[in-house]
Design a protein around this motif. Structure first.
Motif, mmCIF file in Angstrom:
data_model
loop_
_atom_site.group_PDB
_atom_site.id
_atom_site.type_symbol
_atom_site.label_atom_id
_atom_site.label_comp_id
_atom_site.label_asym_id
_atom_site.label_seq_id
_atom_site.Cartn_x
_atom_site.Cartn_y
_atom_site.Cartn_z
ATOM 1 N N SER A 340 8.451 3.797 -4.373
ATOM 2 C CA SER A 340 7.107 3.790 -4.964
ATOM 3 C C SER A 340 6.785 2.429 -5.571
ATOM 4 O O SER A 340 5.675 1.900 -5.402
ATOM 5 C CB SER A 340 6.993 4.876 -6.044
ATOM 6 N N LYS A 341 7.748 1.862 -6.262
ATOM 7 C CA LYS A 341 7.523 0.554 -6.894
ATOM 8 C C LYS A 341 7.237 -0.509 -5.840
ATOM 9 O O LYS A 341 6.332 -1.334 -5.987
ATOM 10 C CB LYS A 341 8.749 0.171 -7.726
ATOM 11 N N LYS A 342 7.997 -0.470 -4.738
ATOM 12 C CA LYS A 342 7.800 -1.441 -3.663
ATOM 13 C C LYS A 342 6.408 -1.279 -3.038
ATOM 14 O O LYS A 342 5.733 -2.271 -2.730
ATOM 15 C CB LYS A 342 8.883 -1.259 -2.599
ATOM 16 N N ILE A 343 5.967 -0.031 -2.868
ATOM 17 C CA ILE A 343 4.656 0.230 -2.258
ATOM 18 C C ILE A 343 3.530 -0.208 -3.185
ATOM 19 O O ILE A 343 2.543 -0.814 -2.750
ATOM 20 C CB ILE A 343 4.537 1.728 -1.909
ATOM 21 N N ILE A 344 3.667 0.083 -4.480
ATOM 22 C CA ILE A 344 2.628 -0.292 -5.450
ATOM 23 C C ILE A 344 2.412 -1.801 -5.450
ATOM 24 O O ILE A 344 1.282 -2.291 -5.548
ATOM 25 C CB ILE A 344 3.020 0.200 -6.864
ATOM 26 N N GLU A 345 3.502 -2.549 -5.314
ATOM 27 C CA GLU A 345 3.416 -4.018 -5.349
ATOM 28 C C GLU A 345 2.773 -4.599 -4.090
ATOM 29 O O GLU A 345 2.383 -5.771 -4.086
ATOM 30 C CB GLU A 345 4.821 -4.608 -5.521
ATOM 31 N N ASN A 346 2.676 -3.803 -3.024
ATOM 32 C CA ASN A 346 2.188 -4.334 -1.742
ATOM 33 C C ASN A 346 1.121 -3.446 -1.111
ATOM 34 O O ASN A 346 1.038 -3.361 0.116
ATOM 35 C CB ASN A 346 3.364 -4.481 -0.765
ATOM 36 N N LEU A 347 0.303 -2.795 -1.918
ATOM 37 C CA LEU A 347 -0.692 -1.861 -1.388
ATOM 38 C C LEU A 347 -1.640 -2.512 -0.391
ATOM 39 O O LEU A 347 -2.052 -1.887 0.592
ATOM 40 C CB LEU A 347 -1.492 -1.242 -2.538
ATOM 41 N N HIS A 348 -1.998 -3.762 -0.622
ATOM 42 C CA HIS A 348 -2.979 -4.418 0.252
ATOM 43 C C HIS A 348 -2.429 -4.682 1.651
ATOM 44 O O HIS A 348 -3.200 -4.980 2.562
ATOM 45 C CB HIS A 348 -3.448 -5.735 -0.382
ATOM 46 N N GLY A 349 -1.120 -4.550 1.834
ATOM 47 C CA GLY A 349 -0.563 -4.809 3.154
ATOM 48 C C GLY A 349 -0.229 -3.556 3.934
ATOM 49 O O GLY A 349 0.407 -3.634 4.988
ATOM 50 N N ILE A 350 -0.672 -2.396 3.454
ATOM 51 C CA ILE A 350 -0.311 -1.134 4.109
ATOM 52 C C ILE A 350 -1.524 -0.559 4.830
ATOM 53 O O ILE A 350 -2.567 -0.335 4.204
ATOM 54 C CB ILE A 350 0.213 -0.113 3.077
ATOM 55 N N PRO A 351 -1.424 -0.281 6.122
ATOM 56 C CA PRO A 351 -2.562 0.311 6.854
ATOM 57 C C PRO A 351 -2.761 1.776 6.497
ATOM 58 O O PRO A 351 -1.899 2.414 5.856
ATOM 59 C CB PRO A 351 -2.151 0.148 8.325
ATOM 60 N N PHE A 352 -3.881 2.318 6.937
ATOM 61 C CA PHE A 352 -4.284 3.688 6.570
ATOM 62 C C PHE A 352 -3.240 4.731 6.950
ATOM 63 O O PHE A 352 -2.857 5.568 6.127
ATOM 64 C CB PHE A 352 -5.620 4.017 7.246
ATOM 65 N N ASN A 353 -2.783 4.694 8.215
ATOM 66 C CA ASN A 353 -1.866 5.746 8.683
ATOM 67 C C ASN A 353 -0.600 5.823 7.848
ATOM 68 O O ASN A 353 -0.098 6.904 7.549
ATOM 69 C CB ASN A 353 -1.511 5.517 10.156
#
Length: 689
Positions: A340-353
């Motif tokens: 979760s921490k890793k995802i929060i730090e990089n939200l702008h690089g994650i596509p919709f799916n």
């Protein structure tokens, strides 16, 4: 001469001893092989052999070999196959084994010479150069008609055929696969693949199986089953990469004896080699293959291995790990928190799916991280223009299923809807109503505009709406305290109610519950309508609530609280309007009023006393991380206020987590806040619209 004779004799003696030992080993292996042929999968013999291995009677490396040999002669003979031209099952299994062994002997020299060819020369050969130019499976098959492919080149052909289809649209892929199956060279290619399975390199073997499965070759066909049992027999030779490829393939294959046997074998191999896995992706692939049936002990080992590799987690690794844990049905908060921490730090690089997959996996695992959910909500709200309407609705829907109120996203989407409500289809409107009514989000000054826009848009779909869609939309509007007369009038017509009575019995309880809510709202909220409307009793069913027992901890706490309150009276499990159950009603005389027991008959309790309705609610009745009541509970609070009650909400967790003295003090502060100082007085949130 005598010395030479003695030396020769010693040599012959040594050779004789070696032959004897070798013969004994061969005899033991043959006995084991025939034993495993005769024993069933769950037999005592198999248990004895595996137990012996675990206790050191056999080398650990022989475990899978013994297991695979037995599977070769038991599982395979039971496995049926579809009739798919040449590669359907044919002949006896013993014939196939003999043919493979003869081929292995005759082609061993060719394989050794091929492996000695430098890689650079291999990839620059005319065949491989032509293969790189192929853009469809049919192109590859045409190429095989011009050249005699080696076993490795057969594997390359299958892999290239699969990779070429991945770049196509769905319609084009279907067309190209149809051409592939109709191509006369496809049969010959699969025949060559089946004949050469035993002689392929391990990596090529795994890739070939994966490619054929992904190309749609029937999984119960002879060629697929041949590859499955070849993988069984060579499982000890699979390295980390090849195991990962094989695991990825098996993850999407249908259940069959060979697939099940290979999965069991991989589970043993993974457990033995777990400490040697070096890449996060390989570990995740193994975890997905092992699935939900993994023993808890092995899950803990996998958890420990994953935690030891967290410093290697990339952003894709973090996303994939959450869905992997959902596939395993394994909740590990330390791993999930790292991801979760890793995802929060990089939200702008994650596509919709991928974001959707992460949220759905959180739902499956019942994992809710406030920072993660809030971060995704705020990110989508701040970039609303880059998301399509469908994508935003899917985000809202998954947030609602997580019982999380995405405040920023709800506000942003409401503004978009107010600007153009007609852009929403009927399905969109029903989704929006469900989300906003369930989460009970107060839009404040936008509320009336938003609800009016939704009701007007829905009114245009009235001729197309089914009875259930109409009832569902009216029910959601009632939860929100909004009463559009066109929808209500259409719903309460006799013809619509007749459809409800004719509905299958399994849906009746749900329909009755929604009609009961509509009826209560019409009677208690008393909305200003062009003409009076009421719900016919025929669709209300039996509104009496099911009997519920008194919550002991709450009952004891309430009696303790009222012990020092003069003139108060407690009633437990009170049913109001034949629908709402109140855990405890405390009646307390208002200042300058006579005691409750002396109130005149013509004077209503609401006029003469304060009635406090104590309701013990479950955490699922609130939006996650807040004290904001969700739709059904919010309506109950709203109606109790109309009926003259002062609602007080407590949760099971708040009652169970405290000792008797602290629980009594907690209830006293909730029920009689006037006894607290102004600084510590809690603020009561608005629970209704």
């Amino acid at each position: 001469m005598a010395g030479w004779t003695e030396s020769t004799g010693n040599v012959w003696k040594n050779m004789h001893a070696i032959c004897q030992r070798r013969m004994s080993v061969l005899v033991v292996e043959e006995v084991l092989r025939w034993t495993m042929r005769l024993c069933g999968r769950g037999s005592q013999w198999q248990h004895l052999l595996i137990t012996s291995v675990k206790h050191g009677s056999f080398p650990r490396r022989q475990l899978v070999h013994i297991w695979a040999t037995r599977q070769r002669h038991t599982c395979l003979t039971r496995c049926g196959a579809d009739s798919v031209r040449f590669y359907s099952q044919g002949g006896t299994h013993s014939d196939e084994v003999e043919e493979e062994e003869e081929e292995h002997l005759s082609l061993s020299t060719e394989i050794r010479s091929a492996e000695s060819v430098p890689q650079q020369r291999y990839w620059k050969s005319p065949f491989m150069s032509g293969l790189q130019k192929c853009v469809s499976p049919s192109d590859v098959l045409d190429l095989t008609c011009q050249y005699a492919a080696t076993h490795r080149q057969v594997s390359n052909c299958l892999t290239h055929m699969w990779s070429s289809t991945k770049k196509m649209s769905d319609e084009q892929r279907r067309y190209e696969l149809q051409l592939m199956f109709e191509h006369p060279a496809f049969d010959k290619l699969l025949q060559n693949a089946m004949n050469g399975a035993w002689h392929m390199r391990i990596e090529d073997l795994a890739y070939s199986l994966l490619s054929m499965v992904n190309l749609g070759v029937p999984q119960r066909s002879r060629v697929i089953q041949t590859y499955l049992r070849t993988c069984q027999e060579k499982l000890n030779d699979f390295d980390e990469k090849s195991l990962s490829i094989l695991a990825s393939c098996l993850e999407h294959m249908e259940s069959s004896p060979n697939v099940g046997a290979l999965r069991d074998g991989i589970r043993l191999v993974v457990e033995i080699r777990l400490s040697g896995i070096k890449t996060v992706m390989a570990l995740q692939t193994m975890m997905r293959l092992l699935g939900k049936d993994v023993p808890l002990g092995l899950k803990r080992k996998l958890e420990g291995k994953a935690l030891s590799m967290t410093d290697q987690f990339s952003l894709p690794n973090a996303q994939y790990m959450i869905s992997t844990m959902a596939t395993m049905g394994f909740y590990s908060k330390p791993i999930l928190n790292v991801c979760s921490k890793k995802i929060i730090e990089n939200l702008h690089g994650i596509p919709f799916n991928r974001l959707q997959t992460v949220l759905h996996s959180c739902k499956e695992l019942h994992y809710r991280d406030s920072d993660l959910l809030t971060g995704v909500s705020d990110y989508v709200a701040s970039t609303l223009d880059i998301w399509s309407k469908k994508q935003v609705l899917l985000f809202l829907s998954v947030f609602e299923s997580l019982v999380f109120c995405p405040t920023a996203l709800l506000e942003a989407f409401a503004e978009r809807t107010i600007a153009n409500p007609d852009a929403l289809t009927l399905k969109d409107l029903l989704c929006v109503l469900k989300v906003y009514s369930s989460l009970n989000h107060d839009l404040k000054h936008h509320r009336q505009q938003f609800l009016d826009g939704l009701s007007q848009a829905l009114a245009t779909y009235l001729p197309k709406m089914s009875m259930f869609e109409l009832l569902k939309s009216v029910y959601c509007f009632c939860l929100l305290g909004h009463f559009p007369s066109p929808l209500l009038e259409q719903l309460l017509q006799s013809s619509t109610l007749e459809q409800c009575n004719n509905t299958a019995s399994k849906f009746h309880k749900n329909l009755e519950r929604m009609f009961q809510t509509v009826d209560l709202c019409l009677r208690l909220d008393r909305p200003p309508l062009p003409r009076p409307l009421s719900v016919h009793p025929s669709v209300l069913g039996d509104p009496a609530p099911s009997s519920t027992s008194v919550k002991l901890s709450l009952s004891q706490g309430l009696h303790s609280v009222l012990g020092d309150q003069a003139g108060t009276m407690l009633q437990e499990m009170v049913v109001v309007e034949n629908v709402y159950v109140i855990d405890g009603v405390i009646t307390k005389p208002l200042p300058s009023q006579t005691p409750v027991s002396e109130v005149r008959e013509e004077q209503s309790p609401a006029e003469s006393s304060l009635r406090i309705a104590v309701i013990c609610a479950s955490p699922s009745e609130f939006c996650y991380g807040t004290s904001n009541a969700r739709g059904p509970l919010a309506v109950k609070i709203r109606h109790l206020k109309i009926l003259g009650y002062s609602p007080v909400l407590v949760t099971d967790k708040e009652l169970q987590s405290e000792c008797d003295e602290k629980r009594t003090e907690f209830l006293r502060e909730k029920i009689f806040p006037e006894h607290q100082s102004v600084d510590t007085e809690p603020k009561l949130e608005q629970l209704g619209p």
